[in-house]
Design a protein around this motif. Structure first.
Motif, PDB file in Angstrom:
ATOM      1  N   SER A  75       0.850  -1.189   0.000  1.00 51.49           N
ATOM      2  CA  SER A  75       0.000   0.000   0.000  1.00 51.49           C
ATOM      3  C   SER A  75       0.889   1.243   0.000  1.00 51.49           C
ATOM      4  CB  SER A  75      -0.898   0.003   1.242  1.00 51.49           C
ATOM      5  OG  SER A  75      -0.115   0.183   2.414  1.00 51.49           O
ATOM      6  N   PRO A  76       0.322   2.429  -0.265  1.00 46.64           N
ATOM      7  CA  PRO A  76       1.130   3.657  -0.182  1.00 46.64           C
ATOM      8  C   PRO A  76       1.800   3.823   1.182  1.00 46.64           C
ATOM      9  CG  PRO A  76      -0.946   4.104  -1.289  1.00 46.64           C
ATOM     10  CD  PRO A  76      -1.041   2.694  -0.771  1.00 46.64           C
ATOM     11  N   THR A  77       1.136   3.341   2.241  1.00 51.13           N
ATOM     12  CA  THR A  77       1.713   3.444   3.580  1.00 51.13           C
ATOM     13  C   THR A  77       2.975   2.609   3.699  1.00 51.13           C
ATOM     14  OG1 THR A  77      -0.457   3.821   4.569  1.00 51.13           O
ATOM     15  CG2 THR A  77       1.292   3.075   6.043  1.00 51.13           C
ATOM     16  N   THR A  78       2.926   1.360   3.218  1.00 45.80           N
ATOM     17  CA  THR A  78       4.106   0.497   3.313  1.00 45.80           C
ATOM     18  C   THR A  78       5.228   0.993   2.403  1.00 45.80           C
ATOM     19  OG1 THR A  78       3.151  -1.004   1.656  1.00 45.80           O
ATOM     20  CG2 THR A  78       2.791  -1.551   3.957  1.00 45.80           C
ATOM     21  N   GLN A  79       4.868   1.576   1.262  1.00 49.22           N
ATOM     22  CA  GLN A  79       5.895   2.121   0.369  1.00 49.22           C
ATOM     23  C   GLN A  79       6.661   3.246   1.057  1.00 49.22           C
ATOM     24  OE1 GLN A  79       3.680   3.210  -3.126  1.00 49.22           O
ATOM     25  NE2 GLN A  79       3.373   1.109  -3.780  1.00 49.22           N
ATOM     26  N   LYS A  80       5.932   4.128   1.755  1.00 48.98           N
ATOM     27  CA  LYS A  80       6.596   5.206   2.494  1.00 48.98           C
ATOM     28  C   LYS A  80       7.437   4.645   3.630  1.00 48.98           C
ATOM     29  CE  LYS A  80       3.153   8.833   1.549  1.00 48.98           C
ATOM     30  NZ  LYS A  80       2.264   8.056   0.678  1.00 48.98           N
ATOM     31  N   TYR A  81       6.932   3.606   4.280  1.00 54.24           N
ATOM     32  CA  TYR A  81       7.665   2.976   5.383  1.00 54.24           C
ATOM     33  C   TYR A  81       8.982   2.393   4.887  1.00 54.24           C
ATOM     34  CZ  TYR A  81       8.673  -0.251   9.231  1.00 54.24           C
ATOM     35  OH  TYR A  81       9.283  -0.925  10.252  1.00 54.24           O
ATOM     36  N   HIS A  82       8.958   1.742   3.725  1.00 56.37           N
ATOM     37  CA  HIS A  82      10.187   1.180   3.156  1.00 56.37           C
ATOM     38  C   HIS A  82      11.197   2.283   2.843  1.00 56.37           C
ATOM     39  CE1 HIS A  82       8.594  -2.760   3.153  1.00 56.37           C
ATOM     40  NE2 HIS A  82       7.779  -2.619   2.116  1.00 56.37           N
ATOM     41  N   LEU A  83      10.713   3.398   2.315  1.00 62.93           N
ATOM     42  CA  LEU A  83      11.613   4.513   2.020  1.00 62.93           C
ATOM     43  C   LEU A  83      12.274   5.024   3.302  1.00 62.93           C
ATOM     44  CD1 LEU A  83       9.501   6.534  -0.591  1.00 62.93           C
ATOM     45  CD2 LEU A  83      11.526   5.142  -1.039  1.00 62.93           C
ATOM     46  N   GLN A  85      12.816   3.341   6.032  1.00 61.60           N
ATOM     47  CA  GLN A  85      13.756   2.338   6.523  1.00 61.60           C
ATOM     48  C   GLN A  85      15.120   2.460   5.861  1.00 61.60           C
ATOM     49  OE1 GLN A  85      11.418  -1.323   5.866  1.00 61.60           O
ATOM     50  NE2 GLN A  85      11.631  -1.733   8.062  1.00 61.60           N
ATOM     51  N   ASN A  86      15.139   2.919   4.605  1.00 62.38           N
ATOM     52  CA  ASN A  86      16.393   3.002   3.849  1.00 62.38           C
ATOM     53  C   ASN A  86      17.169   4.287   4.116  1.00 62.38           C
ATOM     54  OD1 ASN A  86      16.001   0.496   2.595  1.00 62.38           O
ATOM     55  ND2 ASN A  86      14.751   1.406   0.981  1.00 62.38           N
ATOM     56  N   LEU A  87      16.602   5.185   4.934  1.00 59.93           N
ATOM     57  CA  LEU A  87      17.286   6.427   5.252  1.00 59.93           C
ATOM     58  C   LEU A  87      18.203   6.241   6.456  1.00 59.93           C
ATOM     59  CD1 LEU A  87      14.354   9.017   4.925  1.00 59.93           C
ATOM     60  CD2 LEU A  87      16.058   8.404   3.208  1.00 59.93           C
ATOM     61  N   SER A  88      19.175   7.135   6.574  1.00 58.67           N
ATOM     62  CA  SER A  88      20.047   7.125   7.748  1.00 58.67           C
ATOM     63  C   SER A  88      19.274   7.683   8.949  1.00 58.67           C
ATOM     64  CB  SER A  88      21.290   7.975   7.499  1.00 58.67           C
ATOM     65  OG  SER A  88      20.933   9.348   7.367  1.00 58.67           O
ATOM     66  N   ASN A  93      15.320  11.358  11.409  1.00 56.77           N
ATOM     67  CA  ASN A  93      15.017  12.385  12.412  1.00 56.77           C
ATOM     68  C   ASN A  93      14.492  13.647  11.747  1.00 56.77           C
ATOM     69  OD1 ASN A  93      15.845  10.710  14.479  1.00 56.77           O
ATOM     70  ND2 ASN A  93      17.919  11.542  14.544  1.00 56.77           N
ATOM     71  N   PHE A  94      15.075  13.999  10.608  1.00 61.26           N
ATOM     72  CA  PHE A  94      14.629  15.184   9.869  1.00 61.26           C
ATOM     73  C   PHE A  94      13.193  14.998   9.394  1.00 61.26           C
ATOM     74  CE2 PHE A  94      14.061  17.318   5.739  1.00 61.26           C
ATOM     75  CZ  PHE A  94      14.222  18.638   6.136  1.00 61.26           C
ATOM     76  N   VAL A  95      12.904  13.812   8.833  1.00 61.08           N
ATOM     77  CA  VAL A  95      11.549  13.529   8.364  1.00 61.08           C
ATOM     78  C   VAL A  95      10.571  13.574   9.537  1.00 61.08           C
ATOM     79  CG1 VAL A  95      10.048  11.789   7.320  1.00 61.08           C
ATOM     80  CG2 VAL A  95      12.333  12.180   6.389  1.00 61.08           C
ATOM     81  N   SER A  96      10.983  13.055  10.679  1.00 57.90           N
ATOM     82  CA  SER A  96      10.122  13.086  11.869  1.00 57.90           C
ATOM     83  C   SER A  96       9.823  14.523  12.288  1.00 57.90           C
ATOM     84  CB  SER A  96      10.795  12.338  13.029  1.00 57.90           C
ATOM     85  OG  SER A  96      10.929  10.963  12.739  1.00 57.90           O
TER      86      SER A  96
END
Length: 250
Positions: A75-83, A85-88, A93-96
């Motif tokens: 789903s779009p939610t899991t796609q964003k979650y995967h992205l 996960q791949n960040l440092s 923290n910046f996205v949060s």
């Protein structure tokens, strides 16, 4: 639409993949899911077509996977979650911080206000000259209700023009409403060169190779071969300009 049988089959396959990844025996996996070994084996072999919701909950806690991941339903939610996960960690923290910024804004709206009528204005820290260094920015929420009525959800954010370097097309205090949708021939786009880290506002020309043309009388034309993956990978398409507002932020 995915069927009930497909969801169950995906879940069974993913449970076994996760069991192997965790280094569990089938007996250990069954115990962790509060199942008997025989019940787990019947499930895996397709002899049982029912699974308790609590079992799926335990599987999610055990594997750290989202429900959608275990069911094999992207789903779009899991796609964003995967992205994410791949960040440092600093990137996450910046996205949060951005999410918190948006949450705080929505929480403080008056009852007569609608968050949909607003968009996030990006204010670069430097002058918007040709080949701008992308280093830092500040964010502000602005009301774009009249433009929402015309462009709807195509408006993803806005960009504040901080200087007259783009005169006569864009002027100091202009606000550019930006869409992240695919660009079309003739769109004015914001492109970031990944190698140099410099950002450019260019007219997109879908020729062969594609041309990124200056919007003013000066600046370099960039050529990008859409058939060359390495060439394409050098550029990040941030978005394109839908229209501009001439409003000074408060």
């Amino acid at each position: 639409m995915i069927s009930r049988e497909e969801l169950l089959e995906n879940l069974v396959l993913n449970l076994e993949k996760e069991r192997v990844r965790l280094g569990y025996s089938q007996a250990q996996m069954a115990s962790a899911l509060h199942m008997s070994l025989s019940s787990y084996k019947r499930l895996i072999c397709g002899e049982s077509r029912k699974i308790d919701f609590y079992t799926v909950f335990l599987a999610q806690k055990l594997t750290g996977k989202l429900f959608e991941e275990l069911w094999g339903y992207e789903s779009p939610t899991t796609q964003k979650y995967h992205l994410l996960q791949n960040l440092s960690e600093p990137q996450r923290n910046f996205v949060s911080d951005i999410i918190q910024f948006e949450h705080d804004f929505s929480s403080n709206l008056k009852n007569t206000e609608n968050a949909y009528d607003y968009t996030t204005l990006i204010i670069p820290s430097g002058d918007m000259q040709d080949g701008m260094i992308v280093d830092s920015c500040s964010l502000k929420k602005i009301n774009i209700a009249p433009y929402r009525k015309r462009y709807g959800s195509n408006i993803d954010c806005a960009l504040y023009v901080t200087s007259n370097h783009l005169h006569p097309v864009y002027h100091l205090n202009d606000i550019l409403l930006i869409s992240r949708s695919p660009m079309r021939d003739g769109d004015t786009g914001i492109f970031i060169n990944k190698t140099t880290g410099l950002a450019y506002i260019r007219k997109f020309r879908q020729t062969s190779p594609c041309r990124l043309e200056p919007i003013t009388s000066y600046g370099q034309i960039f050529y990008v071969d859409s058939n060359d993956e390495a060439d394409m990978a050098q550029w990040l398409k941030f978005g394109h300009v839908i229209t501009k507002m001439r409003t000074v932020p408060e």
